[in-house]
Design an enzyme around this catalytic site. Structure first.
Site, PDB file in Angstrom:
ATOM      1  N   HIS A 419     118.230  63.318 -44.162  1.00  0.00           N
ATOM      2  CA  HIS A 419     118.667  62.207 -43.368  1.00  0.00           C
ATOM      3  C   HIS A 419     117.698  61.909 -42.304  1.00  0.00           C
ATOM      4  CE1 HIS A 419     120.819  59.908 -40.472  1.00  0.00           C
ATOM      5  NE2 HIS A 419     120.973  59.001 -41.224  1.00  0.00           N
ATOM      6  N   ARG A 577      84.368  77.156 -51.562  1.00  0.00           N
ATOM      7  CA  ARG A 577      83.567  78.832 -51.086  1.00  0.00           C
ATOM      8  C   ARG A 577      84.316  79.796 -51.249  1.00  0.00           C
ATOM      9  NH1 ARG A 577      81.244  79.293 -45.005  1.00  0.00           N
ATOM     10  NH2 ARG A 577      83.287  80.016 -44.733  1.00  0.00           N
ATOM     11  N   GLY A 700      74.123  75.868 -44.726  1.00  0.00           N
ATOM     12  CA  GLY A 700      74.887  76.510 -43.466  1.00  0.00           C
ATOM     13  C   GLY A 700      74.075  76.551 -42.359  1.00  0.00           C
ATOM     14  N   ASN A 702      74.571  76.694 -39.032  1.00  0.00           N
ATOM     15  CA  ASN A 702      74.928  77.732 -38.032  1.00  0.00           C
ATOM     16  C   ASN A 702      74.012  78.994 -38.338  1.00  0.00           C
ATOM     17  OD1 ASN A 702      76.311  75.998 -36.488  1.00  0.00           O
ATOM     18  ND2 ASN A 702      78.256  76.635 -36.918  1.00  0.00           N
ATOM     19  N   CYS A 750      76.752  71.626 -44.654  1.00  0.00           N
ATOM     20  CA  CYS A 750      78.448  71.546 -44.164  1.00  0.00           C
ATOM     21  C   CYS A 750      78.156  71.823 -42.752  1.00  0.00           C
ATOM     22  CB  CYS A 750      78.885  72.439 -45.151  1.00  0.00           C
ATOM     23  SG  CYS A 750      78.176  74.170 -45.309  1.00  0.00           S
TER      24      CYS A 750
END
Length: 802
Positions: A419, A577, A700, A702, A750
């Site tokens: 509820h 991945r 990637g 980074n 990405c």
């Protein structure tokens, strides 16, 4: 068995009722008749029964001369001469003192004798003539009675149903929604009783109740009668099933199973009639109410009901513990998410959060800060302060007036179909239900932040956090050649973003599921018998309860966690991945310390592909492969693409692919695509050779920047040197795109750079990159940059990022 009498003006059998009979029998009974008559061929089962019509209600009212009394009582309420409580009590007392006219009583007795020979128990349910319409739901406003046995008990239950048309909450609801009290009648449904007290029951929706994701069936289940789920008295099991794959009988697309606490169940009270709550035992609390076959059967019924009604549906179901039979006992339109605007939605970010005080299931996606008001019973609602956070053990329809005045709602008990959850959605309030301890740990007047903006789990934080609300609108967003995809890691928030017109998931980090949903090092499951750490052994025993083979726990939980992400954008590609923890991160998993060595530089150590063929981790990687195989073959998510991280050499690539093939994941088989991360200069230098082994690359940025420039990305001293836009890095990116395309491989990226730097997105488009994958909150900005870059590229010379 007594011969079944024909339907009459006072009593009509469900089999003779259809949707157009709402004015005669109310929405609930009309829906049951429609289900019984129209969906039998789809396998949907409904308990047989009959309805006392609206005409029967007026016959009762007039036989007892109640119209003048009702009118006078309501007039006194309107003028202020009487309170709501006094008005309701006076009208209900008159109903309960009334007698059922002989013709109606005889019709009820004859129908009951035909339905339930030997005075078998029935359910007696109220069905208002305007109930359960898409524009006005009276759900929960009127009374229902279970386990009613004998003619006298039946007639008394009917009187009590009629009286419930004038509960305080029903009077308030009609006045608030502009219904004329004399134009709403009450029909009564009498159904064969399902022995759910010996089995289980619950509620299911043909739409995700929090996000409106329309390709999921959500099922809640508890032991005993379903009222425990509806009332929010228990924390039920929760199952999610992906609708588009249900038509294939070879698949079992259950994307989530959560075992609820189920501390009590409601059973029939043989001594006093009606029902009562009793504690569940340890075996019931630790077991799922439904098995796979039942979950899939209910989900298929939900889909059939939705198709028939052509709208999302809210369905109550029960399982007879004596016969094992599943049955639908009620169906009504879903009235919240089905109306939601689809071209935009509002997101919330909660920052500078205080200490976490309580956690439960998130209802809605908003966040709010306010002071706490703990209310122990509806009798105390008079002391509630407008705009406070309502904290209660549970709620029922009597709490309606105070819930409307709250800023947020927090309960100890309840699931997504309780509820408190349903009313919170209707009111647009954030709610955290099923916390277990909110009334104990939250104090009156305490400033808190209620956050439902972090996925499936909702949290209550100490103090007022910084809350940022953003409206995302994607109306008239043009298509682009360059795909714009999403980076997602948390399965709990997967459905939150389904409305974004993304081209799929460009990066799904497996390690998020492992660390949050599994929590155990896979080798600790495989080598559990030799595990020396007693604390780790105890934790693993608790987590894997119900699994005879502990590695199966890893496979099962991983497959389901990934399935939720795969479902959000099916059939678009979802690139998963494989695990890319560093050794120190693996060691932090339960039981992990004994399987990991200490490294001086984990970033460049035993990570990614090198783990997958090593005897130290290969058995763990094979569990990952088993989960992917189950995800694609048993659950049916063929849109999942596998990606290998940190693959240093061609030899390493060949070894990993061989291990995968031996574990049942052979590239090209059943359409399986395998990508590789491009994050090491060797991936660029030998791009064409890598491309012959894999179907695509995901850059990637980074790690590629870190290893190209020789800069530790976490070093504060060298922060100014770390830049994905450096000409050496941009040369690497352009080179891998050119070389990969030359041999037919795709390339995506990405990293965060396209979100942060508009010129970087333009550079990627000019290089001809196939896809850009970004965080959801950056999607619209990056999509617009891609549109502008593609248009600019058509108009003039290519831009240079050097």
């Amino acid at each position: 068995m007594e011969q079944r009498p024909a339907s009459s003006r006072y009593v009509t059998w469900f089999e003779d009722i259809a949707l157009q009979d709402v004015p005669r029998v109310g929405g609930k009974n009309a829906s049951l008749g429609e289900l019984l008559g129209k969906l039998k061929t789809a396998g949907v089962r409904v308990p047989d029964g009959f309805a006392a019509t609206a005409e029967a209600y007026w016959a009762f009212v007039d036989a007892n001369h109640l119209r003048p009394l009702i009118a006078e009582a309501l007039a006194a309420l309107k003028s202020g001469r009487s309170t709501l409580e006094q008005t309701g009590a006076a009208i209900r007392s008159a109903f309960l003192a009334g007698s059922i006219p002989d013709e109606l009583a005889d019709a009820l007795r004859r129908a009951y004798a035909a339905l339930s020979p030997g005075d078998a128990a029935v359910a007696v349910r109220s069905s208002a003539t305007a109930e359960d319409l898409p524009t006005a739901s009276f759900a929960g406003q009127h009374e229902s009675f279970l386990n009613v046995a004998g003619e006298a008990a039946l007639l008394d239950a009917c009187r009590r149903c009629y009286a419930s048309l004038f509960t305080d909450r029903a009077i308030t609801y009609r006045q608030a929604n502009g219904f004329d009290h004399f134009k709403v009648a009450l029909s009564i449904g009498v159904q064969r009783m399902v022995r759910a007290d010996l089995g289980g029951a619950g509620v299911m929706f043909s739409i995700d109740t929090e996000t409106g994701f329309d390709r999921i069936v959500l099922i809640n289940a508890a032991w005993g009668l379903g009222e425990s789920v509806v009332q929010g008295a228990v924390d039920p099991d929760e199952y999610e099933v992906f609708k588009p794959l249900l038509d294939n009988p070879a698949l079992a697309p259950i994307v989530r199973k959560r075992c609820g606490g189920k501390a009590l169940k409601i059973v029939y009270d043989a001594d006093h009639g009606g029902s009562r709550s009793v504690p569940t035992d340890a075996a019931e609390r630790g077991a799922y109410v439904l098995d796979e076959r039942d979950i899939l059967a209910l989900a298929r019924w939900a889909c059939a009901i939705e198709r028939h009604y052509r709208m999302p549906m809210d369905v109550e179901w029960a399982k007879d513990g004596q016969t094992g039979e599943l049955l639908v006992v009620q169906a009504r339109p879903e009235t919240v998410q089905s109306r939601r605007q689809s071209q935009s939605f509002r997101t919330y970010a909660v920052r500078n959060k205080g200490r976490r005080l309580a956690a439960g299931l998130a209802i809605g996606e908003a966040a709010v800060s306010a002071k706490v008001c703990v209310i122990e019973s509806p009798h105390d609602i008079g002391r509630f302060t407008d705009g406070a956070v309502l904290v209660a053990s549970t709620t029922d329809p009597d709490w309606g007036p105070v819930m409307k005045r709250a800023a947020a709602i927090v309960t100890d008990h309840g699931g997504r179909t309780s509820h408190a959850a349903i009313v919170s959605r209707e009111l647009g309030l954030p709610a955290v239900v099923g916390t277990g301890n909110a009334t104990a740990v939250l104090k009156d007047g305490q400033e808190v932040t209620v956050s439902c903006a972090e996925g499936d789990d909702g949290f209550v934080y100490e103090g007022a956090a910084d809350i940022e609300a953003t409206t995302l609108s994607f109306e008239n967003l043009p298509a682009t050649r360059t795909q714009v995809m999403l980076n997602l890691g948390n399965p709990a928030s997967a459905f939150r973003w389904w409305r974004l017109p993304a081209d799929g998931i460009g990066l799904m980090r497996m390690e998020f599921v492992i660390s949050n949903a599994i929590k155990v090092h896979p080798m600790a499951l495989i080598g559990f018998d030799t595990l020396a750490d007693p604390a780790a052994r105890a934790a693993i025993e608790e987590l894997t309860r119900g699994y005879a083979n502990k590695p199966d726990y890893f496979v099962d939980r991983l497959a389901q966690g990934l399935a939720r992400i795969a479902a959000a954008y099916h059939p678009k590609p979802v690139i998963v991945r494989m695990s890319d923890f560093k050794t120190n991160e693996y060691a932090n998993l339960i039981g992990g310390a004994g399987f990991e060595s200490k490294e001086e530089n984990p970033m460049l150590g035993f990570r990614g592909a090198s783990r997958y063929y090593s005897p130290r981790y290969q058995p763990g990687f094979e569990l990952e492969c088993r989960a992917i195989a189950r995800l694609r073959r048993e659950l049916g998510f063929r849109n999942v693409v596998v990606m290998i991280p940190f693959c240093r050499t061609l030899k390493e690539a060949d070894q990993v692919l061989a291990v995968m093939a031996a574990a049942g994941l052979r590239r090209g088989e059943d359409g399986l695509q395998v990508y590789v991360m491009c994050e090491i200069p060797s991936n660029v230098i030998l791009a064409q050779s890598f491309a012959r082994r894999f179907d695509g690359f995901s850059i990637g940025s980074n790690d590629l920047t870190q290893l190209t420039l020789g800069v530790d990305r976490d070093s504060e001293e060298l922060a100014d040197l770390f830049d994905e836009r450096d000409e050496a890095v941009s040369w690497m990116i352009r080179k891998v795109i050119t070389d990969a395309h030359a041999v037919g491989a795709k390339v995506g990226i990405c990293g965060q750079a396209p979100s942060d730097h508009p010129e970087f997105a333009e550079f990627l488009v000019d290089c001809g990159i196939d896809s850009i994958s970004v965080s959801p909150d950056s999607f619209l900005a990056v999509k617009q940059r891609v549109v502008e870059s593609e248009n600019r590229r058509l108009r003039g010379p290519r831009a240079k990022l050097v």
